[in-house]
Structure formats: structure tokens, C-alpha cells
Scaffold this active site. Structure first.
Site, PDB file in Angstrom:
ATOM      1  N   HIS A 184       7.380  -7.960  -1.772  1.00  0.00           N
ATOM      2  CA  HIS A 184       7.034  -6.863  -0.841  1.00  0.00           C
ATOM      3  C   HIS A 184       7.984  -7.832   0.768  1.00  0.00           C
ATOM      4  O   HIS A 184       7.690  -7.022   1.328  1.00  0.00           O
ATOM      5  CB  HIS A 184       5.550  -7.273  -0.124  1.00  0.00           C
ATOM      6  CG  HIS A 184       4.716  -6.753  -0.695  1.00  0.00           C
ATOM      7  ND1 HIS A 184       5.206  -5.064  -0.980  1.00  0.00           N
ATOM      8  CD2 HIS A 184       3.582  -6.437  -1.598  1.00  0.00           C
ATOM      9  CE1 HIS A 184       3.554  -4.275  -1.910  1.00  0.00           C
ATOM     10  NE2 HIS A 184       2.769  -5.548  -2.511  1.00  0.00           N
ATOM     11  N   SER A 230      -1.786   9.397 -13.961  1.00  0.00           N
ATOM     12  CA  SER A 230      -2.450   9.863 -12.958  1.00  0.00           C
ATOM     13  C   SER A 230      -3.854   8.992 -12.843  1.00  0.00           C
ATOM     14  O   SER A 230      -3.407   7.745 -13.193  1.00  0.00           O
ATOM     15  CB  SER A 230      -3.791  11.079 -13.733  1.00  0.00           C
ATOM     16  OG  SER A 230      -4.316   9.881 -14.466  1.00  0.00           O
ATOM     17  N   LYS A 246       0.853  -1.639   0.006  1.00  0.00           N
ATOM     18  CA  LYS A 246      -0.325   0.366   0.183  1.00  0.00           C
ATOM     19  C   LYS A 246       0.800   1.682  -0.440  1.00  0.00           C
ATOM     20  O   LYS A 246       0.359   2.190   0.498  1.00  0.00           O
ATOM     21  CB  LYS A 246      -1.076  -0.169   0.933  1.00  0.00           C
ATOM     22  CG  LYS A 246      -1.707  -1.061   1.104  1.00  0.00           C
ATOM     23  CD  LYS A 246      -2.091  -1.657  -0.056  1.00  0.00           C
ATOM     24  CE  LYS A 246      -3.840  -1.388  -0.908  1.00  0.00           C
ATOM     25  NZ  LYS A 246      -3.598  -1.664  -1.655  1.00  0.00           N
TER      26      LYS A 246
HETATM   27  P1  A3P Z   1      -5.587   3.944  -1.925  1.00  0.00           P
HETATM   28  O1  A3P Z   1      -5.942   3.293  -1.168  1.00  0.00           O
HETATM   29  O2  A3P Z   1      -5.296   4.954  -0.082  1.00  0.00           O
HETATM   30  O3  A3P Z   1      -6.217   4.814  -2.238  1.00  0.00           O
HETATM   31  P2  A3P Z   1       0.087  -0.392  -3.308  1.00  0.00           P
HETATM   32  O4  A3P Z   1      -0.113  -0.197  -4.781  1.00  0.00           O
HETATM   33  O5  A3P Z   1       1.083  -0.090  -3.290  1.00  0.00           O
HETATM   34  O6  A3P Z   1      -0.924  -1.457  -3.281  1.00  0.00           O
HETATM   35  O7  A3P Z   1      -0.319   1.355  -3.093  1.00  0.00           O
HETATM   36  C1  A3P Z   1      -1.536   0.874  -3.238  1.00  0.00           C
HETATM   37  C2  A3P Z   1      -2.275   2.383  -2.786  1.00  0.00           C
HETATM   38  O8  A3P Z   1      -1.620   3.056  -4.177  1.00  0.00           O
HETATM   39  C3  A3P Z   1      -4.006   2.758  -2.785  1.00  0.00           C
HETATM   40  O9  A3P Z   1      -4.028   3.827  -2.076  1.00  0.00           O
HETATM   41  C4  A3P Z   1      -4.170   3.468  -4.327  1.00  0.00           C
HETATM   42  O10 A3P Z   1      -5.340   4.333  -4.711  1.00  0.00           O
HETATM   43  C5  A3P Z   1      -2.975   4.292  -4.527  1.00  0.00           C
HETATM   44  N1  A3P Z   1      -2.598   4.463  -6.140  1.00  0.00           N
HETATM   45  C6  A3P Z   1      -2.065   3.315  -6.629  1.00  0.00           C
HETATM   46  N2  A3P Z   1      -2.084   3.970  -8.025  1.00  0.00           N
HETATM   47  C7  A3P Z   1      -2.220   5.355  -7.966  1.00  0.00           C
HETATM   48  C8  A3P Z   1      -1.988   7.193  -8.384  1.00  0.00           C
HETATM   49  N3  A3P Z   1      -1.667   6.337  -9.830  1.00  0.00           N
HETATM   50  N4  A3P Z   1      -1.545   8.151  -7.950  1.00  0.00           N
HETATM   51  C9  A3P Z   1      -2.215   7.826  -6.248  1.00  0.00           C
HETATM   52  N5  A3P Z   1      -2.270   6.674  -5.893  1.00  0.00           N
HETATM   53  C10 A3P Z   1      -2.286   5.685  -6.653  1.00  0.00           C
END
Ligand code: A3P
Length: 331
Positions: free
Chosen positions: A146, A264, A67
Site C-alpha cells: 500500500h 466471486s 480497500k
Molecule cells: P467492502 O468493504 O466494500 O465490502 P482490500 O482488499 O483492498 O482491502 O479491499 C477490500 C474490499 O474489497 C472490501 O469491500 C471487500 O468486500 C471487497 N472485495 C474483496 N474481495 C471481493 C470480491 N471477490 N468481489 C467483490 N468485492 C470484493
């Protein structure tokens, strides 16, 4: 490696996982290695493969605590090497940029538990398929993990390929991981209980601070790039240039703009190849929670109480004692 220690099933009882959800993700965990990373029990069977995984010098690795911005960084990196409009970009990230240890999270009996024909036999969501995908990657290979530093393939520290390590405010990580656990694992407990599990380091891929600090210590090695979600959010164009420079990729303004647009939040959310909606989810209403949920900095303000913040502050102070790590201490 230190012999793995079984973590008691109490954890899953406290998570309150309904029976049918156990079919997808096992309910027994292990503390693994000197860092005591929490892994699903199948990790022990897979670990020798990961530990001895042959690393190539032109690999690009994205390593994170879950995350922290993994998917975002994966897509950004992939676009530096490829045309975002090319047919290959339509393949999900689970194929273009596989998750090394994903198989170890899955019950080997999973194929028999799913309705027949519901998932293609080569789908990366089925146990063993990610390993095959990783074996068949063409160079330069893109790999996500991870795992804590201690558990990553031993050759990473001899071959020294490029590794991008991404961090995010632990408060936002916690909130994001809460929704992730509801969506993917079928977590049914309260948010309060989840925060306790998070701060007690009892969730898969914990402990967070060990994860961050081990990479912080080696951040100045030429093959390591340490990125922050918050900086990407503030100025994605600068992040694209920074990553490109690190990877030795020439980018002009047009390429940077193209990647900024493609990566984006709105574009990635709408892109089935990048939005991780192909992940198998627990068969509950919560499967409707979006993987690309909000993508914001500071969403913790909408979820964490004063008591939670106090607990975060203490947890952070305890873990950062004696460290020169400069971020996320203004709780
Ligand atoms: P949120 O749950 O706060 O929205 P990971 O890929 O490490 O699992 O992280 C997921 C998090 O990154 C999620 O956060 C997701 O929405 C956010 N995320 C993924 N792509 C994104 C982007 N292009 N811009 C901003 N946040 C992004």
C-alpha cells in the site's frame, strides 16, 4: 528521502482509540517522504529495508490504496499462476502473497501483549514474520503493497517487474475503510469523524489522490496495469483476461471460468485462505465485522450524507485540478 516528520498525537485522540486496542496498532504516526504518506511510527525502523529491497524481474506486485480491491486482485493473480484447488491455495494470502510493509504497522512488543500461545510464533500477524516470508518467497514472487510510489523499493523503477495498480471510487473506499478501521484497529469514533479524517488525509496510507495519481501518470508503461474495482465488478471474466494478457499467461475459457468462480465474492468470503479473517483484530465486538463485507459498487449511497458528498466533491476537485484523471468526478 526527505526526513520524516512526526504527526501529532492529536490524530489518535480524535480517533478515540481505547487503551487496550493500542496494544495492537501504535498510536503515533509519521508523515513520510515527499508525498507525506501517513505511516505508523515503526515505519522509520523498517523503511531502509523496504527502500533497498531487491526486486526481481519476474515478480508480480499488486499496489493499491487500502480497500480498493487489493485482496480480490491478489487472489486473481495467484490463480493465474496456480491451480486454485492445489494444496498451496489453502495457505492464507498473507503467506502466498505477502504484504511488504505489514511488519511496520505492528508494535514490536505485540507478542508479549497477546495471551500466551494465542498466536503461532511464525504467524504473519506477528512483527518480523512477514519480512521472513518475503525473504523466503520462491519465484515468481507475489507481493502486495500500500506504499505510495515514492516509498516503494527503489529497484522497482530499475528492474521494472509487472505491477498491477487498482483503484476504486473513493466514496466506497472511505466506507469500506471505516469498517476496516473499526474491525482491525478498534476505531471508536463516529462515521462523521471518520469521513473528516479520510478527507483530511489523516488515516494510515493516506493520501489517496497522490496514491492514485502517481500511478495514473505512469499507467502507459508496459510493466504497469491500471485496474478499476468497478470494471472488475462489472465483468470479472474480462478483467481476468486483461490481467492474464498483461502477465503473459495463456488462459482458455475453462481457466477464466474457474477463476471467475473462485474469485466471486461468495467464494472468496467463504474461503479462509482468501477472506483475510486471519488478520489480528482489536479485541472488541467490531472484530465480528467481516473483511469481505459487501463487495459492492456504490455502497456509499447507504452511508454518505449530502454534506459528506459536498465535501467529497470539493476534495476531489481540489486534488484533480490540472490532472487528466477521468474517473470519480460525478459526485
Ligand atoms: P467492502 O468493504 O466494500 O465490502 P482490500 O482488499 O483492498 O482491502 O479491499 C477490500 C474490499 O474489497 C472490501 O469491500 C471487500 O468486500 C471487497 N472485495 C474483496 N474481495 C471481493 C470480491 N471477490 N468481489 C467483490 N468485492 C470484493
Amino acid at each position: 528521502m526527505e526526513k520524516s516528520k512526526i504527526v501529532h498525537g492529536v490524530r489518535m485522540e480524535s480517533i478515540g482509540m481505547p487503551l487496550q486496542d493500542k496494544a495492537f496498532f501504535a498510536d503515533e504516526y509519521l508523515d513520510v517522504g515527499p508525498g507525506k504518506q501517513v505511516m505508523v511510527r515503526f515505519f522509520e525502523d523498517w523503511y531502509p529495508k523496504y527502500a533497498t529491497f531487491p526486486v526481481l524481474s519476474d515478480d508480480v506486485w499488486v499496489v493499491t490504496y487500502p480497500k480498493a480491491g487489493t485482496t480480490w486482485t491478489q487472489e486473481l493473480v495467484w490463480c493465474l499462476y496456480n491451480d486454485p484447488d492445489a494444496p498451496e491455495s489453502k495457505q492464507p494470502l498473507t503467506r502466498r502473497f505477502p504484504f511488504l510493509e505489514f511488519d511496520s504497522l505492528l508494535d514490536p512488543r505485540l507478542p508479549d501483549m497477546l495471551p500466551p500461545g494465542s498466536v503461532a510464533s511464525d504467524d504473519p500477524m506477528l512483527p518480523g514474520n512477514t519480512w521472513k516470508i518475503v525473504q523466503n518467497l520462491k519465484s515468481p514472487r507475489f507481493i502486495k503493497s500500500h506504499l505510495v510510489k515514492d516509498l516503494l523499493p527503489e529497484q522497482l523503477w530499475k528492474v521494472n517487474p509487472k505491477i498491477i495498480y487498482v483503484i476504486r471510487d473513493p466514496r466506497d473506499v472511505c466506507v469500506s475503510y471505516y469498517f476496516h478501521n473499526r474491525k482491525i484497529l478498534g476505531y471508536k469514533g463516529t462515521f462523521d469523524s471518520f469521513v473528516d479524517l479520510f478527507l483530511d488525509e489523516k488515516l494510515i496510507f493516506c493520501p489517496l489522490w497522490k496514491h492514485y495519481l502517481d500511478f495514473w501518470k505512469i499507467r502507459d508503461q508496459p510493466n504497469i496495469l491500471f485496474l478499476r474495482f468497478e470494471d472488475m465488478k462489472q465483468d470479472l471474466g474480462s478483467a481476468v483476461r486483461q490481467v492474464a494478457k498483461f502477465l503473459g499467461k495463456e488462459v482458455d475459457d475453462a481457466k477464466v471460468s474457474e477463476i471467475v468462480h473462485h474469485c466471486s465474492f461468495s467464494q472468496m468470503s467463504a474461503n479462509p485462505a482468501a477472506n483475510n479473517e486471519t488478520f489480528l483484530t482489536a479485541p472488541t465486538e467490531d472484530s465480528k465485522i467481516r473483511f469481505m463485507r459487501k463487495g459492492e459498487v456504490g455502497d456509499w449511497k447507504n452511508h454518505l450524507s449530502e454534506a459528506h458528498l459536498k465535501a467529497f466533491k470539493e476534495w476531489t476537485a481540489k486534488n484533480l485540478k490540472g490532472s487528466d484523471f477521468p474517473y470519480y468526478q460525478d459526485y
